[in-house]
Write a protein that holds these residues in place. Structure first.
Motif, PDB file in Angstrom:
ATOM      1  N   LEU A  78     -29.066  31.548  31.653  1.00 50.69           N
ATOM      2  CA  LEU A  78     -29.606  31.488  33.012  1.00 50.69           C
ATOM      3  C   LEU A  78     -28.674  30.668  33.875  1.00 50.69           C
ATOM      4  O   LEU A  78     -27.917  29.684  33.496  1.00 50.69           O
ATOM      5  CB  LEU A  78     -30.709  31.093  33.097  1.00 50.69           C
ATOM      6  N   ARG A  79     -28.448  30.886  34.888  1.00 52.60           N
ATOM      7  CA  ARG A  79     -27.673  30.189  36.063  1.00 52.60           C
ATOM      8  C   ARG A  79     -28.316  30.179  37.387  1.00 52.60           C
ATOM      9  O   ARG A  79     -28.926  31.292  37.748  1.00 52.60           O
ATOM     10  CB  ARG A  79     -25.997  30.892  36.005  1.00 52.60           C
ATOM     11  N   LYS A  80     -28.147  29.122  38.205  1.00 52.21           N
ATOM     12  CA  LYS A  80     -28.848  28.961  39.320  1.00 52.21           C
ATOM     13  C   LYS A  80     -27.625  28.729  40.459  1.00 52.21           C
ATOM     14  O   LYS A  80     -26.875  27.824  40.097  1.00 52.21           O
ATOM     15  CB  LYS A  80     -30.049  27.937  39.418  1.00 52.21           C
ATOM     16  N   ASP A  81     -27.662  29.324  41.538  1.00 48.63           N
ATOM     17  CA  ASP A  81     -26.890  28.821  42.828  1.00 48.63           C
ATOM     18  C   ASP A  81     -26.943  27.705  43.334  1.00 48.63           C
ATOM     19  O   ASP A  81     -26.150  27.021  43.759  1.00 48.63           O
ATOM     20  CB  ASP A  81     -26.974  30.018  43.767  1.00 48.63           C
ATOM     21  N   THR A 107     -35.398  27.893  47.242  1.00 49.79           N
ATOM     22  CA  THR A 107     -35.979  29.092  46.464  1.00 49.79           C
ATOM     23  C   THR A 107     -35.399  30.403  46.812  1.00 49.79           C
ATOM     24  O   THR A 107     -34.783  30.520  47.617  1.00 49.79           O
ATOM     25  CB  THR A 107     -37.454  29.222  46.920  1.00 49.79           C
ATOM     26  N   GLY A 108     -35.652  31.486  46.122  1.00 54.40           N
ATOM     27  CA  GLY A 108     -35.149  32.636  46.216  1.00 54.40           C
ATOM     28  C   GLY A 108     -34.714  33.496  44.822  1.00 54.40           C
ATOM     29  O   GLY A 108     -33.862  32.875  44.436  1.00 54.40           O
ATOM     30  N   TRP A 109     -35.274  34.267  44.413  1.00 56.35           N
ATOM     31  CA  TRP A 109     -34.923  34.976  43.290  1.00 56.35           C
ATOM     32  C   TRP A 109     -33.688  35.185  43.013  1.00 56.35           C
ATOM     33  O   TRP A 109     -32.977  35.615  42.205  1.00 56.35           O
ATOM     34  CB  TRP A 109     -35.869  36.298  42.935  1.00 56.35           C
ATOM     35  N   GLN A 110     -32.919  35.642  44.169  1.00 57.64           N
ATOM     36  CA  GLN A 110     -31.438  36.118  44.135  1.00 57.64           C
ATOM     37  C   GLN A 110     -30.471  34.922  43.942  1.00 57.64           C
ATOM     38  O   GLN A 110     -29.423  35.152  43.504  1.00 57.64           O
ATOM     39  CB  GLN A 110     -30.890  36.912  45.484  1.00 57.64           C
ATOM     40  N   LYS A 111     -30.938  33.675  43.996  1.00 54.31           N
ATOM     41  CA  LYS A 111     -30.226  32.586  43.662  1.00 54.31           C
ATOM     42  C   LYS A 111     -30.500  32.304  42.089  1.00 54.31           C
ATOM     43  O   LYS A 111     -29.805  31.301  41.582  1.00 54.31           O
ATOM     44  CB  LYS A 111     -30.946  31.289  44.228  1.00 54.31           C
ATOM     45  N   LEU A 112     -31.041  33.151  41.367  1.00 51.35           N
ATOM     46  CA  LEU A 112     -31.104  32.911  39.734  1.00 51.35           C
ATOM     47  C   LEU A 112     -30.587  34.225  39.210  1.00 51.35           C
ATOM     48  O   LEU A 112     -30.713  35.064  39.481  1.00 51.35           O
ATOM     49  CB  LEU A 112     -32.802  33.005  39.371  1.00 51.35           C
ATOM     50  N   HIS A 113     -29.622  33.939  38.254  1.00 51.47           N
ATOM     51  CA  HIS A 113     -28.748  34.951  37.449  1.00 51.47           C
ATOM     52  C   HIS A 113     -29.168  34.851  35.888  1.00 51.47           C
ATOM     53  O   HIS A 113     -29.245  33.811  35.376  1.00 51.47           O
ATOM     54  CB  HIS A 113     -27.393  34.560  37.788  1.00 51.47           C
ATOM     55  N   VAL A 114     -29.230  36.208  35.628  1.00 55.20           N
ATOM     56  CA  VAL A 114     -29.296  36.254  34.126  1.00 55.20           C
ATOM     57  C   VAL A 114     -28.303  37.010  33.473  1.00 55.20           C
ATOM     58  O   VAL A 114     -27.746  37.973  33.979  1.00 55.20           O
ATOM     59  CB  VAL A 114     -30.759  37.107  33.874  1.00 55.20           C
ATOM     60  N   GLU A 115     -27.745  36.324  32.303  1.00 55.79           N
ATOM     61  CA  GLU A 115     -26.622  36.934  31.524  1.00 55.79           C
ATOM     62  C   GLU A 115     -27.552  37.379  30.211  1.00 55.79           C
ATOM     63  O   GLU A 115     -27.173  36.611  29.273  1.00 55.79           O
ATOM     64  CB  GLU A 115     -25.616  36.325  31.375  1.00 55.79           C
ATOM     65  N   PRO A 116     -27.932  38.500  29.805  1.00 56.44           N
ATOM     66  CA  PRO A 116     -28.577  38.863  28.686  1.00 56.44           C
ATOM     67  C   PRO A 116     -27.776  38.778  27.537  1.00 56.44           C
ATOM     68  O   PRO A 116     -28.097  38.465  26.465  1.00 56.44           O
ATOM     69  CB  PRO A 116     -29.283  40.192  28.778  1.00 56.44           C
ATOM     70  N   ARG A 117     -26.333  38.954  27.703  1.00 54.99           N
ATOM     71  CA  ARG A 117     -25.371  39.119  26.556  1.00 54.99           C
ATOM     72  C   ARG A 117     -25.207  37.726  25.816  1.00 54.99           C
ATOM     73  O   ARG A 117     -24.959  37.821  24.672  1.00 54.99           O
ATOM     74  CB  ARG A 117     -24.107  39.837  27.077  1.00 54.99           C
ATOM     75  N   SER A 150     -32.805  20.522  35.181  1.00 61.45           N
ATOM     76  CA  SER A 150     -31.416  20.691  35.159  1.00 61.45           C
ATOM     77  C   SER A 150     -30.659  20.588  36.482  1.00 61.45           C
ATOM     78  O   SER A 150     -31.439  21.633  37.570  1.00 61.45           O
ATOM     79  CB  SER A 150     -30.715  21.737  34.232  1.00 61.45           C
ATOM     80  N   GLN A 151     -30.103  19.825  36.897  1.00 58.50           N
ATOM     81  CA  GLN A 151     -29.188  19.932  38.283  1.00 58.50           C
ATOM     82  C   GLN A 151     -27.960  20.332  38.118  1.00 58.50           C
ATOM     83  O   GLN A 151     -27.034  19.777  38.578  1.00 58.50           O
ATOM     84  CB  GLN A 151     -29.516  18.292  38.791  1.00 58.50           C
ATOM     85  N   THR A 152     -27.642  21.498  37.690  1.00 60.34           N
ATOM     86  CA  THR A 152     -26.435  21.925  37.477  1.00 60.34           C
ATOM     87  C   THR A 152     -26.389  23.638  38.035  1.00 60.34           C
ATOM     88  O   THR A 152     -27.485  24.199  37.857  1.00 60.34           O
ATOM     89  CB  THR A 152     -25.910  22.054  36.030  1.00 60.34           C
ATOM     90  N   THR A 153     -25.363  24.187  38.349  1.00 59.61           N
ATOM     91  CA  THR A 153     -25.151  25.538  38.773  1.00 59.61           C
ATOM     92  C   THR A 153     -24.412  26.255  37.449  1.00 59.61           C
ATOM     93  O   THR A 153     -23.815  27.151  37.615  1.00 59.61           O
ATOM     94  CB  THR A 153     -24.419  25.695  40.043  1.00 59.61           C
ATOM     95  N   LEU A 154     -24.322  25.494  36.325  1.00 57.06           N
ATOM     96  CA  LEU A 154     -23.550  26.077  35.323  1.00 57.06           C
ATOM     97  C   LEU A 154     -24.422  26.922  34.367  1.00 57.06           C
ATOM     98  O   LEU A 154     -25.686  26.977  34.611  1.00 57.06           O
ATOM     99  CB  LEU A 154     -22.915  24.768  34.340  1.00 57.06           C
TER     100      LEU A 154
END
Length: 346
Positions: free
Chosen positions: A175-178, A161-171, A96-100
């Protein structure tokens, strides 16, 4: 926020449909020779580019059905989460090539959430976004390499790369990437996780004593005598001990080179983009679940060597580490669990 099927249909990675997930093993564990006695039926097969087996002290009622169910579950996990499988959720996220924000299964969200916890605990030494770097060094879907990647290529990959560019919203199970090019690789977790899923199924059918092995990662119900190989001489056992109602996983810096490829370590530093530099040759971890053991074994091995034992103590992880000189270091939580006498293979 879009559903994955809406946002990334048609953007699947063009990998071979026959590819299977493979992560080079760390330390090899021999769980049968040093005293595992009374084992009855053994089921076995192949998955994740390696082997799996289950030993029972009392034969299950219907081993043929269990064999089929285990194979089905292992195949499901690979199809769902291996970035080597083009239809997996992981491959869809990677392509996926989106930051949505995109919606995924709760199972994937749980795996990524745990991975981020490991990243936080190790100050980013454990990072599931380094898959492209791992691939560049010859341990990914593109296959072994005869030459190391150029510094320019490493620098280019480090930009996304970089784990801080990966975001998780469990609710929202999202997932979202910067960075649109960000990818994830769950290889350091899936074999231990698969052992957990097998254990759950066996529990459902009333199996009380079994030893599950997936690619060298173990999950025990009941008490079983197991062994760790000596990383300086894999023909010998370093020690044997009892593994009771827990999981054991290892990660190592020997036997890591892919066939015909570079002679390098398979764990890549997310900071330098190069194989890790560490005196540790073996890290063994005992945790309640295979997922935890598998993840922590890699996370501790990848950590700053001067902080490894402190991290294990702070997080309450039972860990055993062996350095280049053969010196054994055990965390506080590991002292009662790795109690054993040195053993020699026979």
């Amino acid at each position: 926020r879009f559903r994955t099927s809406d946002a990334v249909a048609g953007a699947i990675l063009m990998l071979s449909a026959l590819a299977v997930y493979a992560r080079p093993m760390g330390a090899e564990i021999d769980e049968s020779r040093p005293g595992v006695t009374g084992a009855g039926v053994q089921l076995a097969g192949q998955a994740f580019g390696t082997t799996w087996s289950v030993k029972f002290r009392s034969p299950p009622a219907d081993p043929a059905t269990l064999q089929t169910e285990i194979e089905t579950e292992l195949e499901r996990i690979q199809n769902a989460f291996s970035h080597w499988r083009p239809g997996s959720e992981t491959a869809q996220f990677n392509s996926s090539q989106t930051t949505l924000e995109l919606e995924y299964s709760s199972e994937l969200i749980d795996l990524v959430t745990f991975a981020r916890q490991l990243s936080t605990a190790t100050e980013g030494a454990f990072d599931i976004t380094v898959g492209p770097l791992v691939d560049a060094w010859g341990y990914g879907p593109s296959g072994p390499k005869t030459q190391p990647p150029a510094q320019e290529e490493i620098d280019r990959i480090l930009q996304f790369t970089g784990w801080q560019k990966l975001h998780v919203e469990p609710r929202f199970h999202s997932l979202r990437k910067d960075e649109p090019r960000l990818q994830i690789d769950l290889g350091a977790l899936l074999q231990g996780y698969a052992a957990d899923r097998i254990a759950d199924r066996l529990n459902q059918v009333g199996v009380t004593e079994c030893l599950i092995e997936v690619g060298g990662e173990l999950r025990a119900r009941g008490s079983w005598r197991v062994a760790l190989d000596d990383p300086r001489d894999p023909s010998r056992h370093l020690l044997t001990f009892d593994l009771t109602d827990a999981a054991l996983a290892t990660s190592g810096t020997y036997r890591q080179s892919p066939s015909g490829g570079l002679q390098t370590r398979h764990i890549i530093s997310p900071t330098t983009g190069r194989p890790i530099v560490t005196p540790w040759r073996l890290c063994a971890v005992i945790r309640p679940t295979g997922l935890e053991a598998d993840g922590w074994a890699t996370a501790l091995l990848a950590s700053d060597p001067d902080k490894t034992r402190n991290i294990a103590n702070r997080e309450g992880v039972a860990a055993l580490l062996v350095d280049d000189a053969g010196t054994v270091t055990v965390s506080d939580a590991g002292e009662p669990l790795f109690s054993a006498k040195p053993s020699t293979k026979k």
